[in-house]
Design a protein around this motif. Structure first.
Motif, PDB file in Angstrom:
ATOM      1  N   ALA A   1       2.817  10.623  -4.152  1.00 45.97           N
ATOM      2  CA  ALA A   1       3.064   9.189  -4.327  1.00 45.97           C
ATOM      3  C   ALA A   1       2.244   8.374  -3.333  1.00 45.97           C
ATOM      4  O   ALA A   1       1.728   7.295  -3.670  1.00 45.97           O
ATOM      5  N   LEU A   2       2.107   8.881  -2.101  1.00 45.77           N
ATOM      6  CA  LEU A   2       1.309   8.181  -1.096  1.00 45.77           C
ATOM      7  C   LEU A   2      -0.157   8.119  -1.506  1.00 45.77           C
ATOM      8  O   LEU A   2      -0.805   7.063  -1.402  1.00 45.77           O
ATOM      9  N   VAL A   3      -0.690   9.244  -2.003  1.00 40.88           N
ATOM     10  CA  VAL A   3      -2.087   9.272  -2.462  1.00 40.88           C
ATOM     11  C   VAL A   3      -2.296   8.289  -3.611  1.00 40.88           C
ATOM     12  O   VAL A   3      -3.280   7.549  -3.644  1.00 40.88           O
ATOM     13  N   GLU A   4      -1.334   8.263  -4.554  1.00 43.75           N
ATOM     14  CA  GLU A   4      -1.449   7.341  -5.683  1.00 43.75           C
ATOM     15  C   GLU A   4      -1.352   5.889  -5.224  1.00 43.75           C
ATOM     16  O   GLU A   4      -2.046   5.008  -5.752  1.00 43.75           O
ATOM     17  N   ALA A   5      -0.508   5.613  -4.229  1.00 41.47           N
ATOM     18  CA  ALA A   5      -0.398   4.252  -3.693  1.00 41.47           C
ATOM     19  C   ALA A   5      -1.731   3.813  -3.080  1.00 41.47           C
ATOM     20  O   ALA A   5      -2.161   2.659  -3.262  1.00 41.47           O
ATOM     21  N   LEU A   6      -2.399   4.720  -2.361  1.00 36.27           N
ATOM     22  CA  LEU A   6      -3.708   4.399  -1.785  1.00 36.27           C
ATOM     23  C   LEU A   6      -4.737   4.148  -2.887  1.00 36.27           C
ATOM     24  O   LEU A   6      -5.575   3.246  -2.785  1.00 36.27           O
ATOM     25  N   ASN A   7      -4.667   4.953  -3.955  1.00 37.78           N
ATOM     26  CA  ASN A   7      -5.570   4.746  -5.100  1.00 37.78           C
ATOM     27  C   ASN A   7      -5.338   3.389  -5.751  1.00 37.78           C
ATOM     28  O   ASN A   7      -6.283   2.689  -6.146  1.00 37.78           O
ATOM     29  N   MET A   8      -4.063   2.996  -5.882  1.00 34.02           N
ATOM     30  CA  MET A   8      -3.741   1.700  -6.476  1.00 34.02           C
ATOM     31  C   MET A   8      -4.262   0.558  -5.618  1.00 34.02           C
ATOM     32  O   MET A   8      -4.798  -0.432  -6.140  1.00 34.02           O
ATOM     33  N   LEU A   9      -4.133   0.679  -4.299  1.00 33.57           N
ATOM     34  CA  LEU A   9      -4.661  -0.350  -3.393  1.00 33.57           C
ATOM     35  C   LEU A   9      -6.184  -0.435  -3.502  1.00 33.57           C
ATOM     36  O   LEU A   9      -6.759  -1.534  -3.491  1.00 33.57           O
ATOM     37  N   ALA A  10      -6.839   0.727  -3.598  1.00 25.42           N
ATOM     38  CA  ALA A  10      -8.299   0.754  -3.728  1.00 25.42           C
ATOM     39  C   ALA A  10      -8.732   0.103  -5.044  1.00 25.42           C
ATOM     40  O   ALA A  10      -9.706  -0.661  -5.080  1.00 25.42           O
ATOM     41  N   ARG A  11      -8.005   0.384  -6.135  1.00 19.62           N
ATOM     42  CA  ARG A  11      -8.339  -0.229  -7.429  1.00 19.62           C
ATOM     43  C   ARG A  11      -8.145  -1.730  -7.382  1.00 19.62           C
ATOM     44  O   ARG A  11      -8.972  -2.498  -7.904  1.00 19.62           O
TER      45      ARG A  11
END
Length: 261
Positions: free
Chosen positions: A234-244
């Motif tokens: 979930a943390l990795v996906e949250a970082l991906n969402m912020l990057a997007r």
């Protein structure tokens, strides 16, 4: 007065600090265990027409509460579910093991079908609830009930292992399901707005289903490992969402700075 005399022995723990610690611990544990159930309910109900989603979620979570309370009322029977009924490959299988294996297989099958449908939406085969034309609230509720039963039995057996006070079990279960009810709408909206979260959640369901099967065969995987893996993902996906989001904002700002933008 007679009611108070009947209830008094069940609430003697109120004057014992250890009882409060047991209650707080069990509430947290029940809430964490409810995450699995809530993810499944959210993904499943998001497949329904918009006007039926909220009702289906409430019915599904309400059914989870009723099942847990009924199971608590038959606590002596639930405890017996851990008694082996037959042996295979030097392992004694209890009714709890068989229920966990069946629930795990169901969860893996459903999550796999939904992942396939998400990757290849043009495939004419059935999706998670069947063909689009046959999606009904009844079908969703039925499937939610199946998983509610599996998660409820695991939840109640966990509660029995934590404390002997039946009142603490009831309070913890009601508190956990209340949290599920409050969190259901925001979680479902969040999943619906973020397609990549759907795939991540389906991955969680695959992992949960696999651990249920393993548990049924006697290979216990500590819950801490499971939730640590889920938390890291979930943390990795949250970082991906912020990057997007940052890329979208940068693109929008660049468009504004161009002549005529």
């Amino acid at each position: 007065m007679a009611i108070m005399e009947f209830l008094a022995p069940h609430f003697a723990w109120l004057s014992d600090p250890a009882g409060w610690v047991a209650l707080a611990t069990l509430v947290v544990l029940e809430v964490v265990l409810g995450i699995d159930n809530l993810i499944f309910i959210s993904i499943l109900t998001n497949k329904l027409p918009q006007e039926h989603q909220k009702m289906a979620r409430r019915l599904g979570i309400g059914a989870a509460l009723v099942l847990r309370l009924v199971l608590l009322a038959t606590i002596s029977f639930i405890v017996q579910l851990t008694t082996p009924v037959f042996e295979l490959f030097d392992h004694g299988f209890s009714w709890r093991d068989l229920i966990l294996i069946a629930g795990g297989l169901f969860l893996v099958w459903k999550a796999t079908k939904e992942i396939h449908h998400s990757v290849d939406p043009e495939d004419p085969k059935d999706n998670m609830l069947g063909r689009a034309a046959t999606m009904t609230v009844g079908a969703a509720i039925f499937q939610i009930l199946l998983l509610d039963l599996v998660f409820s039995i695991d939840s109640i057996i966990t509660a029995v292992g934590m404390t002997d006070e039946i009142a603490i079990m009831y309070i913890a279960v009601i508190a956990a399901v209340t949290v599920m009810l409050i969190a259901a709408e925001p979680l479902s909206r969040f999943i619906a707005k973020n397609p990549t979260i759907v795939m991540l959640a389906l991955g969680f369901l695959l992992m949960i289903g696999t651990t249920l099967i393993a548990d049924g065969f006697g290979f216990h995987v500590p819950k801490g490992y499971i939730y640590a893996a889920m938390g890291f993902s979930a943390l990795v996906e949250a970082l991906n969402m912020l990057a997007r989001r940052k890329r979208v904002l940068d693109k929008a700002n660049a468009a504004k700075e161009q002549p005529g933008g």
